[in-house]
Design a protein around this motif. Structure first.
Motif, mmCIF file in Angstrom:
data_model
loop_
_atom_site.group_PDB
_atom_site.id
_atom_site.type_symbol
_atom_site.label_atom_id
_atom_site.label_comp_id
_atom_site.label_asym_id
_atom_site.label_seq_id
_atom_site.Cartn_x
_atom_site.Cartn_y
_atom_site.Cartn_z
ATOM 1 N N TYR A 70 -3.868 0.677 6.193
ATOM 2 C CA TYR A 70 -2.619 1.209 6.727
ATOM 3 C C TYR A 70 -1.394 0.701 5.974
ATOM 4 O O TYR A 70 -0.305 1.248 6.120
ATOM 5 C CB TYR A 70 -2.512 0.877 8.215
ATOM 6 N N MET A 71 -1.559 -0.328 5.167
ATOM 7 C CA MET A 71 -0.448 -0.829 4.369
ATOM 8 C C MET A 71 -0.414 -0.213 2.975
ATOM 9 O O MET A 71 0.553 -0.417 2.235
ATOM 10 C CB MET A 71 -0.543 -2.345 4.256
ATOM 11 N N SER A 72 -1.419 0.543 2.600
ATOM 12 C CA SER A 72 -1.497 1.075 1.240
ATOM 13 C C SER A 72 -0.620 2.316 1.098
ATOM 14 O O SER A 72 -0.042 2.819 2.067
ATOM 15 C CB SER A 72 -2.946 1.415 0.888
ATOM 16 N N ASP A 73 -0.545 2.834 -0.128
ATOM 17 C CA ASP A 73 0.229 4.046 -0.396
ATOM 18 C C ASP A 73 -0.659 5.287 -0.413
ATOM 19 O O ASP A 73 -0.267 6.333 -0.926
ATOM 20 C CB ASP A 73 0.982 3.922 -1.726
ATOM 21 N N GLU A 74 -1.856 5.195 0.178
ATOM 22 C CA GLU A 74 -2.797 6.311 0.161
ATOM 23 C C GLU A 74 -2.584 7.291 1.305
ATOM 24 O O GLU A 74 -2.922 8.470 1.190
ATOM 25 C CB GLU A 74 -4.236 5.791 0.244
ATOM 26 N N LEU A 75 -2.083 6.801 2.433
ATOM 27 C CA LEU A 75 -2.040 7.645 3.618
ATOM 28 C C LEU A 75 -0.625 7.845 4.126
ATOM 29 O O LEU A 75 0.302 7.109 3.781
ATOM 30 C CB LEU A 75 -2.935 7.080 4.723
ATOM 31 N N ASN A 76 -0.492 8.838 4.974
ATOM 32 C CA ASN A 76 0.780 9.178 5.588
ATOM 33 C C ASN A 76 0.619 9.098 7.100
ATOM 34 O O ASN A 76 -0.377 9.573 7.650
ATOM 35 C CB ASN A 76 1.202 10.592 5.176
#
Length: 464
Positions: free
Chosen positions: A58-64
């Protein structure tokens, strides 16, 4: 009756009551395992012993995670995941359990119980003894590697003094351990995995049971995180030679292309344990960012080129009911597609990418590109496939890192890749809506859970 006993034993040991010490895993009034069969039974609870972390996705830049979907997301992922997405200082209050921490240390407790018990066990079955010991060592090492990369700084030149994680090696719940240095934690992980690799068989019945390739694979991951490129190459290569099946996505098709989420993918098993590319299965907590789906960020979607079948078979613009996601969004499937968030363990794709990165880091551009092509030719339709080229090892490294973002999406790899990339000056920030986590911000390291801090005065909190 014997089978019933084994699984009753598992439940007695794994369904821990709460305790007043920092690990929060002390079993009370349980049957104490003593035999090799008992220990094997403990290691057979696949969805318990193989559970792994969830917070860092949830901290990554993969999801919205859209603001207008927060209520639905809380129902599936939990309020702490919203806090992680928003880069808040604390994810859990003093009354709440951090499942990532609790589940990992519960597994470590079980492994320590087994390893201590083996020291006094006198049964004459060396094959089973080695299997049990090797599995326990791999699971303990995997948990420690996950924990130290979630709750401590990335391995660097200051690893000897950077606070790591508590490192229990005995099943003593009363020991209020301080945080061992990051370097010490890695040394123990290395020791456990090398010992396990020497005694485990090359094959195992299920992918949640570690074998030699699994031990090699976790070793390769550890060495990659350390920047030890020679050893990363060596163990990724050894693992890939033992386990190298990669699905060709050109062989896949939807039984009903007009309703992807409800359509089986022909050519790939829908059950995680049946998937032949998984070397070591580690079970995620099932959650998502739009109900129980992970929705792709714009940054992630922009990475995919025309004809990339990972997006074709790994996403859908609608849910199971055919309702479109907001703002033209895409979401991944839950289990059946290329991005199986039921698994965050070692796969053959990761082995290949680790070997490729190690080759590129060592200046061996051609072997690195050859490994990328072994993977990419099975990820693009023939009419869209373009062979990669690199004029330097540094360019080859960039190609590998980009491929990791495409192949290992939603598997807990991205945040660690950002942390290690920023150590070499890549200056990667993460933007979630109006909130930004700048490169090298202290919040790239998750906070020690508040409940743990209240129970163990010997643990120092991470800077916020």
């Amino acid at each position: 009756m014997k089978t019933l006993y084994k699984y009753s034993l598992i439940l007695l040991v794994l369904l821990f009551a709460s305790c007043d010490k920092y690990l929060d895993v002390k079993p009370k009034g349980v049957v104490i395992p003593t035999t090799l069969e008992d220990y094997q039974a403990l290691l057979s609870a696949g969805q318990e012993i193989t559970r792994t972390s969830n917070n860092t996705i949830y901290m990554s830049d993969e999801l919205n995670l859209p603001d207008n979907n927060r209520a639905g997301a809380i129902g599936y992922a939990g309020n702490a995941m919203i806090k992680a997405y928003d880069f808040q200082d604390e994810l859990f209050d003093v009354t709440e359990d951090d499942a990532d921490w609790r589940i990992a240390y519960r597994t470590i407790y079980i492994c320590n119980t087994i390893l201590s018990g083996l020291e006094t066990n006198t049964e004459n079955n060396p094959t089973q003894r080695d299997q049990v010991k090797g599995e326990a060592l791999v699971h303990r090492a995997f948990c420690n590697l996950t924990l130290v990369n979630e709750y401590a700084k990335h391995y660097s030149t200051s690893a000897a003094t950077d606070p790591g994680i508590p490192l229990p090696l005995k099943a003593d719940i009363n020991a209020l351990l301080p945080r061992a240095p990051v370097k010490t934690v890695y040394a123990q992980i290395e020791q456990d995995l090398l010992e396990a690799a020497a005694i485990l068989p090359e094959k195992s019945t299920y992918t949640y049971r570690p074998n030699k390739a699994a031990a090699y694979g976790v070793l390769a991951r550890m060495y990659l995180y350390m920047g030890n490129w020679n050893s990363a190459f060596q163990y990724a290569d050894r693992a890939f030679k033992l386990s190298n099946f990669i699905y060709d996505y050109n062989d896949l098709k939807f039984s009903n292309p007009n309703n992807k989420p409800a359509s089986p993918i022909l050519g790939m098993p829908s059950v995680t344990l049946d998937k032949k590319h998984i070397v070591l299965h580690k079970f995620h907590n099932i959650a998502g960012s739009f109900n129980y789906y992970f929705t792709y960020s714009d940054v992630q979607k922009a990475l995919y080129e025309n004809g990339d079948l990972r997006l074709e078979f790994g996403s859908s613009p609608t849910n199971y009911s055919g309702v479109a996601y907001p703002n033209g969004g895409l979401a991944m499937f839950d289990l059946k597609g290329p991005y199986d968030y039921n698994n965050a363990g070692i796969t053959t794709q990761e082995l290949l990418l680790m070997r490729a990165e190690a080759s590129a880091r060592l200046g061996n551009t051609i072997p690195a590109l050859e490994d990328l092509e072994l993977l990419r030719i099975k990820r693009f339709s023939p009419k869209n496939y373009v062979k990669l080229s690199a004029s330097s090892p540094a360019e080859a490294v960039n190609l590998v890192l980009r491929e990791r973002r495409l192949e290992l999406t939603f598997s807990n790899a991205r945040l660690i890749d950002i942390k290690r990339g920023n150590l070499e000056g890549r200056n990667i920030s993460i933007v979630h809506g109006t909130k930004t986590l700048p490169a090298n911000d202290p919040k790239f390291v998750l906070p020690i859970p508040s409940k743990v801090m209240s129970l163990n005065p010997n643990i120092v909190q991470n800077p916020r």
